[in-house]
Design a protein around this motif. Structure first.
Motif, PDB file in Angstrom:
ATOM      1  N   LYS A  78       0.810  -1.229   0.000  1.00 32.98           N
ATOM      2  CA  LYS A  78       0.000   0.000   0.000  1.00 32.98           C
ATOM      3  C   LYS A  78       0.841   1.276   0.000  1.00 32.98           C
ATOM      4  O   LYS A  78       0.541   2.241   0.704  1.00 32.98           O
ATOM      5  CB  LYS A  78      -0.971   0.002   1.192  1.00 32.98           C
ATOM      6  CG  LYS A  78      -1.942  -1.180   1.170  1.00 32.98           C
ATOM      7  CD  LYS A  78      -3.106  -0.935   2.097  1.00 32.98           C
ATOM      8  CE  LYS A  78      -4.279  -1.862   1.879  1.00 32.98           C
ATOM      9  NZ  LYS A  78      -3.955  -3.279   1.714  1.00 32.98           N
ATOM     10  N   LEU A  79       1.892   1.275  -0.801  1.00 29.80           N
ATOM     11  CA  LEU A  79       2.697   2.493  -0.945  1.00 29.80           C
ATOM     12  C   LEU A  79       1.963   3.487  -1.848  1.00 29.80           C
ATOM     13  O   LEU A  79       1.093   3.104  -2.630  1.00 29.80           O
ATOM     14  CB  LEU A  79       4.054   2.165  -1.575  1.00 29.80           C
ATOM     15  CG  LEU A  79       5.022   1.334  -0.737  1.00 29.80           C
ATOM     16  CD1 LEU A  79       6.402   1.336  -1.370  1.00 29.80           C
ATOM     17  CD2 LEU A  79       5.120   1.848   0.702  1.00 29.80           C
ATOM     18  N   ALA A  80       2.335   4.763  -1.738  1.00 32.58           N
ATOM     19  CA  ALA A  80       1.723   5.808  -2.570  1.00 32.58           C
ATOM     20  C   ALA A  80       2.079   5.577  -4.034  1.00 32.58           C
ATOM     21  O   ALA A  80       3.141   5.047  -4.349  1.00 32.58           O
ATOM     22  CB  ALA A  80       2.209   7.180  -2.117  1.00 32.58           C
ATOM     23  N   LYS A  81       1.143   6.007  -4.920  1.00 32.90           N
ATOM     24  CA  LYS A  81       1.290   5.757  -6.355  1.00 32.90           C
ATOM     25  C   LYS A  81       2.606   6.296  -6.941  1.00 32.90           C
ATOM     26  O   LYS A  81       3.279   5.605  -7.691  1.00 32.90           O
ATOM     27  CB  LYS A  81       0.120   6.413  -7.102  1.00 32.90           C
ATOM     28  CG  LYS A  81      -0.644   5.413  -7.937  1.00 32.90           C
ATOM     29  CD  LYS A  81      -1.763   6.088  -8.688  1.00 32.90           C
ATOM     30  CE  LYS A  81      -2.530   5.044  -9.471  1.00 32.90           C
ATOM     31  NZ  LYS A  81      -3.776   5.537 -10.007  1.00 32.90           N
ATOM     32  N   ASP A  82       2.947   7.536  -6.594  1.00 31.18           N
ATOM     33  CA  ASP A  82       4.165   8.121  -7.181  1.00 31.18           C
ATOM     34  C   ASP A  82       5.431   7.458  -6.632  1.00 31.18           C
ATOM     35  O   ASP A  82       6.426   7.328  -7.344  1.00 31.18           O
ATOM     36  CB  ASP A  82       4.203   9.650  -7.032  1.00 31.18           C
ATOM     37  CG  ASP A  82       3.937  10.100  -5.609  1.00 31.18           C
ATOM     38  OD1 ASP A  82       3.498   9.264  -4.787  1.00 31.18           O
ATOM     39  OD2 ASP A  82       4.170  11.288  -5.324  1.00 31.18           O
ATOM     40  N   GLU A  83       5.359   7.015  -5.385  1.00 29.93           N
ATOM     41  CA  GLU A  83       6.489   6.275  -4.794  1.00 29.93           C
ATOM     42  C   GLU A  83       6.676   4.938  -5.528  1.00 29.93           C
ATOM     43  O   GLU A  83       7.795   4.541  -5.857  1.00 29.93           O
ATOM     44  CB  GLU A  83       6.217   6.044  -3.295  1.00 29.93           C
ATOM     45  CG  GLU A  83       7.180   5.100  -2.585  1.00 29.93           C
ATOM     46  CD  GLU A  83       8.593   5.663  -2.411  1.00 29.93           C
ATOM     47  OE1 GLU A  83       8.794   6.850  -2.744  1.00 29.93           O
ATOM     48  OE2 GLU A  83       9.483   4.905  -1.973  1.00 29.93           O
ATOM     49  N   ILE A  84       5.552   4.259  -5.809  1.00 26.88           N
ATOM     50  CA  ILE A  84       5.597   2.996  -6.558  1.00 26.88           C
ATOM     51  C   ILE A  84       6.215   3.227  -7.930  1.00 26.88           C
ATOM     52  O   ILE A  84       7.140   2.521  -8.352  1.00 26.88           O
ATOM     53  CB  ILE A  84       4.180   2.374  -6.699  1.00 26.88           C
ATOM     54  CG1 ILE A  84       3.656   1.941  -5.328  1.00 26.88           C
ATOM     55  CG2 ILE A  84       4.199   1.200  -7.677  1.00 26.88           C
ATOM     56  CD1 ILE A  84       2.261   1.344  -5.332  1.00 26.88           C
ATOM     57  N   GLU A  85       5.730   4.243  -8.641  1.00 29.41           N
ATOM     58  CA  GLU A  85       6.209   4.534  -9.983  1.00 29.41           C
ATOM     59  C   GLU A  85       7.718   4.830  -9.971  1.00 29.41           C
ATOM     60  O   GLU A  85       8.462   4.361 -10.827  1.00 29.41           O
ATOM     61  CB  GLU A  85       5.414   5.716 -10.576  1.00 29.41           C
ATOM     62  CG  GLU A  85       5.748   6.062 -12.019  1.00 29.41           C
ATOM     63  CD  GLU A  85       5.642   4.865 -12.993  1.00 29.41           C
ATOM     64  OE1 GLU A  85       4.875   3.913 -12.707  1.00 29.41           O
ATOM     65  OE2 GLU A  85       6.352   4.883 -14.027  1.00 29.41           O
ATOM     66  N   ARG A  86       8.138   5.599  -8.976  1.00 28.37           N
ATOM     67  CA  ARG A  86       9.544   5.969  -8.882  1.00 28.37           C
ATOM     68  C   ARG A  86      10.422   4.718  -8.675  1.00 28.37           C
ATOM     69  O   ARG A  86      11.419   4.525  -9.366  1.00 28.37           O
ATOM     70  CB  ARG A  86       9.747   6.949  -7.714  1.00 28.37           C
ATOM     71  CG  ARG A  86      11.107   7.645  -7.714  1.00 28.37           C
ATOM     72  CD  ARG A  86      11.284   8.524  -6.483  1.00 28.37           C
ATOM     73  NE  ARG A  86      11.164   7.781  -5.227  1.00 28.37           N
ATOM     74  CZ  ARG A  86      12.116   6.985  -4.725  1.00 28.37           C
ATOM     75  NH1 ARG A  86      13.231   6.821  -5.382  1.00 28.37           N
ATOM     76  NH2 ARG A  86      11.918   6.346  -3.585  1.00 28.37           N
ATOM     77  N   ARG A  87      10.012   3.843  -7.755  1.00 25.93           N
ATOM     78  CA  ARG A  87      10.814   2.635  -7.472  1.00 25.93           C
ATOM     79  C   ARG A  87      10.830   1.687  -8.658  1.00 25.93           C
ATOM     80  O   ARG A  87      11.863   1.084  -8.973  1.00 25.93           O
ATOM     81  CB  ARG A  87      10.242   1.903  -6.255  1.00 25.93           C
ATOM     82  CG  ARG A  87      10.587   2.609  -4.965  1.00 25.93           C
ATOM     83  CD  ARG A  87      10.856   1.563  -3.898  1.00 25.93           C
ATOM     84  NE  ARG A  87      10.321   1.968  -2.621  1.00 25.93           N
ATOM     85  CZ  ARG A  87      10.161   1.135  -1.584  1.00 25.93           C
ATOM     86  NH1 ARG A  87      10.451  -0.143  -1.714  1.00 25.93           N
ATOM     87  NH2 ARG A  87       9.693   1.577  -0.445  1.00 25.93           N
ATOM     88  N   VAL A  88       9.693   1.552  -9.337  1.00 21.87           N
ATOM     89  CA  VAL A  88       9.622   0.689 -10.522  1.00 21.87           C
ATOM     90  C   VAL A  88      10.584   1.208 -11.600  1.00 21.87           C
ATOM     91  O   VAL A  88      11.337   0.437 -12.199  1.00 21.87           O
ATOM     92  CB  VAL A  88       8.171   0.595 -11.052  1.00 21.87           C
ATOM     93  CG1 VAL A  88       8.137  -0.016 -12.449  1.00 21.87           C
ATOM     94  CG2 VAL A  88       7.307  -0.228 -10.099  1.00 21.87           C
ATOM     95  N   GLN A  89      10.561   2.522 -11.820  1.00 16.51           N
ATOM     96  CA  GLN A  89      11.459   3.125 -12.808  1.00 16.51           C
ATOM     97  C   GLN A  89      12.926   2.881 -12.456  1.00 16.51           C
ATOM     98  O   GLN A  89      13.727   2.510 -13.311  1.00 16.51           O
ATOM     99  CB  GLN A  89      11.208   4.650 -12.913  1.00 16.51           C
ATOM    100  CG  GLN A  89       9.970   5.029 -13.705  1.00 16.51           C
ATOM    101  CD  GLN A  89      10.061   4.624 -15.190  1.00 16.51           C
ATOM    102  OE1 GLN A  89      11.138   4.329 -15.712  1.00 16.51           O
ATOM    103  NE2 GLN A  89       8.918   4.584 -15.863  1.00 16.51           N
ATOM    104  N   ASP A  90      13.271   3.104 -11.192  1.00 15.63           N
ATOM    105  CA  ASP A  90      14.658   2.937 -10.734  1.00 15.63           C
ATOM    106  C   ASP A  90      15.149   1.520 -10.987  1.00 15.63           C
ATOM    107  O   ASP A  90      16.230   1.306 -11.537  1.00 15.63           O
ATOM    108  CB  ASP A  90      14.755   3.188  -9.216  1.00 15.63           C
ATOM    109  CG  ASP A  90      14.840   4.670  -8.915  1.00 15.63           C
ATOM    110  OD1 ASP A  90      14.835   5.456  -9.885  1.00 15.63           O
ATOM    111  OD2 ASP A  90      14.885   5.025  -7.718  1.00 15.63           O
ATOM    112  N   VAL A  91      14.342   0.556 -10.556  1.00 17.27           N
ATOM    113  CA  VAL A  91      14.738  -0.844 -10.667  1.00 17.27           C
ATOM    114  C   VAL A  91      14.792  -1.265 -12.137  1.00 17.27           C
ATOM    115  O   VAL A  91      15.733  -1.934 -12.569  1.00 17.27           O
ATOM    116  CB  VAL A  91      13.775  -1.746  -9.863  1.00 17.27           C
ATOM    117  CG1 VAL A  91      13.889  -3.187 -10.283  1.00 17.27           C
ATOM    118  CG2 VAL A  91      14.058  -1.600  -8.377  1.00 17.27           C
TER     119      VAL A  91
END
Ligand SMILES: Nc1ncnc2c1ncn2[C@@H]1O[C@H](COP(=O)(O)OP(=O)(O)O)[C@@H](O)[C@H]1O
Ligand SMILES: [Mg+2]
Length: 380
Positions: free
Chosen positions: A104-117
């Protein structure tokens, strides 16, 4: 931090003991490889660490906290399976985001981590594809990426390379090693492939029938195998293992078998049936008439295999079959008779009845009758 402690871990399935009494600490930042033949209990042990299987006995600690009863989801560990276990109907982006949505992380946090990885694994150009639109190697990266986004305390991997072809396997092996160095995270990695273990591990545990056969660095296991089992498991071609006898002779320890003889060290011993271990790269072709300390074997060459940079000779002796690794410059043909030599520091001896390594024990460590209680010594 990601220190994993196993204390007396065991698991039985009905009457079969798959894992028996494993006590082991995986230090923070280690790349620990669980190595052993099929059926030795590797997957069972890893699944218990992951929380996917309950141990019958023992406790599991993560950074000092007892997690034995903690459900898998609440353990800060990420598992990568052989089969990748990606969601076929979800895009790569959604596969990567999945564990973070569960958290249940925030949407922009999810997007940022997905992009990084995705960028760090070079899969960012495939984010909108489905798993079936990817190659095996790309799918494997997505599976690793899905573990990576969670930033877990440790990564647990069960034969993650076994579905890849040989070339891709070598490349991915190097990528995983680089990833481990970059992250500095704890990895517990299951394989039956000794090359993967030797090249990737900081520490190896060799498992045999659910028990720890030996624990150490790749170099320790290779240079000083504790048992015939470990000796025969590491190295390709594997260590040559020949039945022989040791005895004391005029203040020297000597070894003998049909077609083979050697003068090893100063000392004395009761006569013992041993398994003599000689690595293929330690056998050198010598002149039959020159005297050397060490083991000499008379062989006939049966097969010469050219591997490009080097060649493997398969030879027969009175004591059995022997493989030798030589440079291509050495001119040998099928049917040649040769004398091979191994110097004393490269000779491995194992007790034939127990399979355990025989140790040289200096005077000071002996009991009055000259033989230590465990009978594993050669007596000086
Ligand atoms: N769910 C199960 N039920 C019964 N026996 C099992 C189960 N899982 C594993 N085993 C047995 O436990 C032993 C170890 O299996 P496993 O951990 O899968 O070995 P490995 O991963 O080293 O090949 C094997 O003898 C296997 O048949
Ligand atoms: Mg397995």
């Amino acid at each position: 931090m990601g220190t994993i402690e196993l204390r007396g871990i065991g698991r039985s399935f009905k009457s079969t003991a798959a894992v028996r009494d494993i006590t082991l600490t995986v230090d923070d930042g280690d790349f620990l490889v669980l190595l052993g033949p099929s059926g030795c209990g590797k997957t069972t042990l890893l699944r218990m660490i992951a929380g996917l299987l309950e141990p019958t006995t023992g406790r599991i600690l993560l950074d000092g906290e007892d997690i034995t009863e903690l459900p898998s989801k609440k353990r800060d560990l990420a598992m990568v399976f052989q089969s990748y276990a990606l969601y076929p109907h979800l895009s790569v982006r959604k596969n990567l985001a999945f564990p973070l949505r569960v958290q249940k992380l925030a949407k922009d946090e999810i997007e940022r981590r997905v992009q990084d990885v995705a960028a760090s694994l070079e899969i960012d150009q495939y984010l909108d594809r489905k798993p079936k639109e990817l190659s095996g190697g790309q799918r494997q990266r997505v599976a690793v990426g899905r573990a990576l986004v969670r930033n877990p305390k440790a990564f647990l991997m069960d034969e993650p390379l076994s579905n890849l072809d040989a070339k891709l396997r070598t490349q991915t092996r190097q990528e995983l090693t680089a990833l481990h160095r970059r992250l500095g995270a704890t990895f517990v990695y299951v394989t039956h492939d000794q090359v993967e273990a030797m090249t990737m591990a900081t520490r190896i545990v060799v498992l045999n029938a659910g028990r720890i056969e030996q624990y150490g660095t790749p170099e320790e296991l290779y240079d000083r195998p504790e048992s015939v089992f470990v000796a025969g498991f590491l190295g390709s071609p594997a260590m040559n293992l020949l039945d022989a006898q040791v005895a004391g002779d005029g203040g020297r320890i000597v070894v003998s078998a049909e077609g083979l003889g050697g003068d090893l060290w100063d000392g004395d011993t009761v006569p013992l049936d041993v398994v003599l271990g000689l690595r293929p790269e330690h056998l050198q072709i010598v002149d039959a008439t020159t005297a050397h300390e060490g083991v000499r074997v008379a062989v006939t060459v049966d097969i010469v295999e050219n591997l490009g940079g080097e060649q493997i000779l398969t030879c027969s002796t009175g004591a059995g079959r022997l493989q030798v690794r030589t440079s291509r410059d050495v001119r040998v043909s099928d049917g040649d008779r040769l004398t091979l030599h191994v110097s004393p520091e490269h000779v491995h001896l194992f007790d034939r009845s127990t399979g355990r390594r025989l140790e040289w024990v200096p005077d000071a460590a002996r009991t009055a009758d000259g033989i230590r209680a465990d009978d594993r010594v050669l007596v000086p």
